[in-house]
Design a protein around this motif. Structure first.
Motif, PDB file in Angstrom:
ATOM      1  N   GLY A 259       0.795  -1.390   0.152  1.00  0.00           N
ATOM      2  CA  GLY A 259       0.074  -0.245   0.114  1.00  0.00           C
ATOM      3  C   GLY A 259       0.744   1.310   0.047  1.00  0.00           C
ATOM      4  O   GLY A 259       0.375   2.412   0.088  1.00  0.00           O
ATOM      5  N   MET A 274       2.617  -0.030  -6.567  1.00  0.00           N
ATOM      6  CA  MET A 274       1.684   1.148  -6.613  1.00  0.00           C
ATOM      7  C   MET A 274       2.325   2.504  -7.486  1.00  0.00           C
ATOM      8  O   MET A 274       1.629   2.610  -8.612  1.00  0.00           O
ATOM      9  CB  MET A 274       1.403   1.931  -5.085  1.00  0.00           C
ATOM     10  CG  MET A 274       1.004   0.708  -4.157  1.00  0.00           C
ATOM     11  SD  MET A 274      -0.617   0.397  -4.503  1.00  0.00           S
ATOM     12  CE  MET A 274      -1.705   1.773  -4.333  1.00  0.00           C
ATOM     13  N   GLN A 301      -1.765   9.078  -4.987  1.00  0.00           N
ATOM     14  CA  GLN A 301      -2.860   8.650  -5.660  1.00  0.00           C
ATOM     15  C   GLN A 301      -3.720   7.794  -5.000  1.00  0.00           C
ATOM     16  O   GLN A 301      -3.612   7.224  -3.563  1.00  0.00           O
ATOM     17  CB  GLN A 301      -2.120   7.735  -6.851  1.00  0.00           C
ATOM     18  CG  GLN A 301      -1.187   8.235  -7.645  1.00  0.00           C
ATOM     19  CD  GLN A 301      -0.573   7.290  -8.451  1.00  0.00           C
ATOM     20  OE1 GLN A 301      -1.046   5.970  -8.368  1.00  0.00           O
ATOM     21  NE2 GLN A 301       0.406   7.394  -9.097  1.00  0.00           N
ATOM     22  N   PRO A 302      -5.178   7.809  -5.406  1.00  0.00           N
ATOM     23  CA  PRO A 302      -6.042   6.919  -4.812  1.00  0.00           C
ATOM     24  C   PRO A 302      -5.375   5.358  -4.333  1.00  0.00           C
ATOM     25  O   PRO A 302      -5.102   4.869  -5.335  1.00  0.00           O
ATOM     26  CB  PRO A 302      -7.307   6.876  -5.967  1.00  0.00           C
ATOM     27  CG  PRO A 302      -7.164   7.989  -6.429  1.00  0.00           C
ATOM     28  CD  PRO A 302      -5.561   8.277  -6.446  1.00  0.00           C
ATOM     29  N   GLY A 303      -5.635   4.914  -3.260  1.00  0.00           N
ATOM     30  CA  GLY A 303      -5.165   3.684  -3.044  1.00  0.00           C
ATOM     31  C   GLY A 303      -3.926   3.750  -2.278  1.00  0.00           C
ATOM     32  O   GLY A 303      -3.544   2.619  -1.753  1.00  0.00           O
TER      33      GLY A 303
END
Length: 333
Positions: A259, A274, A301-303
């Protein structure tokens, strides 16, 4: 003591009644100067980052800066001047300040100087202090705008308070949802905010590291540069949590966890599914400074829960880069 927040704003000297705010996305110098003279804000380019400018003498304009950024009122602002004569109308100018100005102005150096008692400046700019933070930007469009408007401007970074500083006009538009007019001067050449130094008769105190290093300040003045002795907010950029992306920031990383996005320096080997970027594969600190905020934006970024940052040396410009990263990584309460 009555808080500065409660002060009633006095009308701008330049207008009897404020005109409606102009939200045209991109504006030229003459139009931007009209917006400033009407008591509103406009984003302007500087060599460090884009600034959110307003008439430094006008309470209403300065309040609009604070409101637009959602900036704490106890956090003072930097006043940008076009020339030394403009500076001397606002502050006393000790010998040390003259040496620094000769060496580094126009350029990315802010000096905190004793404010003149008769300085035509809003008390909101200085947060009630008897000092004033001043610089002369190197970017020609910034100085042209100040000259055309006819007065110094208060100009913190043109972003919501605490978020990443903008190094392009597009960053400003995205940060404020297109609601602030912008003079587009291209990408900022320095990429991090100015060095801030408090200047006395015989000493210098570094309040915020920037692209002008301690060694350069000492070389210009033959005076050692001290650290502040207390944590009182005397200048912009001193809040513990600042310059932060939405994702958390983890420093001195040697590997990435699940993540996390990876931010390398000098060919370090952080990798992530990512996203992965390198501030400067060659280990060039000036290149790293130019890329810092824009690369943090790209990795945010998203995530992505956390941005893992490889170690960056503290030498020279590395002090400023690490200062911004530590504030980005600080507990946000």
């Amino acid at each position: 003591m009555k808080l500065i927040l409660d002060l009633m704003a006095k009308p701008c000297q330049t207008t009897a009644m404020k005109e409606p705010r102009d939200n045209t996305h991109f504006v030229k110098i003459e139009q931007a100067a009209r917006i400033l003279r009407a008591g509103h804000v406009v984003a302007m380019p500087t060599e460090t980052v884009y600034g959110l400018a307003g008439d430094a003498a006008c309470d209403e304009a300065v309040l609009e800066i604070f409101e637009t950024k959602a900036r704490p009122r106890f956090n003072p602002l930097i006043v940008h001047c076009a020339d030394v004569d403009m500076v001397k109308n606002l502050a006393t100018f000790p010998d040390l300040a003259q040496k620094l100005a000769k060496q580094f102005w126009p350029g990315p150096l802010t000096m905190v100087l004793p404010k003149r008692a008769d300085a035509p400046i809003s008390d909101l700019v200085t947060a009630g202090l008897n000092t004033i933070a001043i610089r002369m930007p190197k970017h020609e469009l910034a100085r042209e705008l100040i000259k055309t408007a006819g007065f110094p401007v208060a100009a913190p970074s043109a972003n919501p308070s605490g978020k990443l500083s903008p190094t392009t006009a597009q960053h400003v538009l995205e940060g404020f949802g297109g609601q602030v007019p912008v003079v587009d001067g291209g990408a900022a050449k320095e990429g991090v905010e100015s060095t801030i130094v408090a200047v006395g008769d015989d000493q210098l105190v570094l309040l915020r590291p920037g692209t002008i290093s301690r060694a350069q300040l000492t070389a210009a003045t033959k005076v050692p540069v001290l650290d502040p002795q207390d944590k009182t907010i005397k200048a912009p950029g001193m809040l513990l949590s600042h310059y932060a992306p939405n994702a958390a920031v983890r420093l001195n990383a040697v590997k990435c966890e699940e993540g996390e996005a990876a931010l390398n320096f000098g060919g370090s080997k952080l990798t992530s599914a990512m996203a992965t970027l390198d501030l400067s594969p060659a280990g060039d600190l000036a290149e790293a400074a130019r890329n810092l905020f824009s690369f943090l934006r790209k990795l945010d970024q998203p995530g992505v829960g956390t941005i893992a940052v490889a170690p960056i040396p503290e030498d020279g410009l590395g002090e400023a880069i690490n200062d911004r990263l530590r504030r980005a990584a600080a507990d946000r309460g």
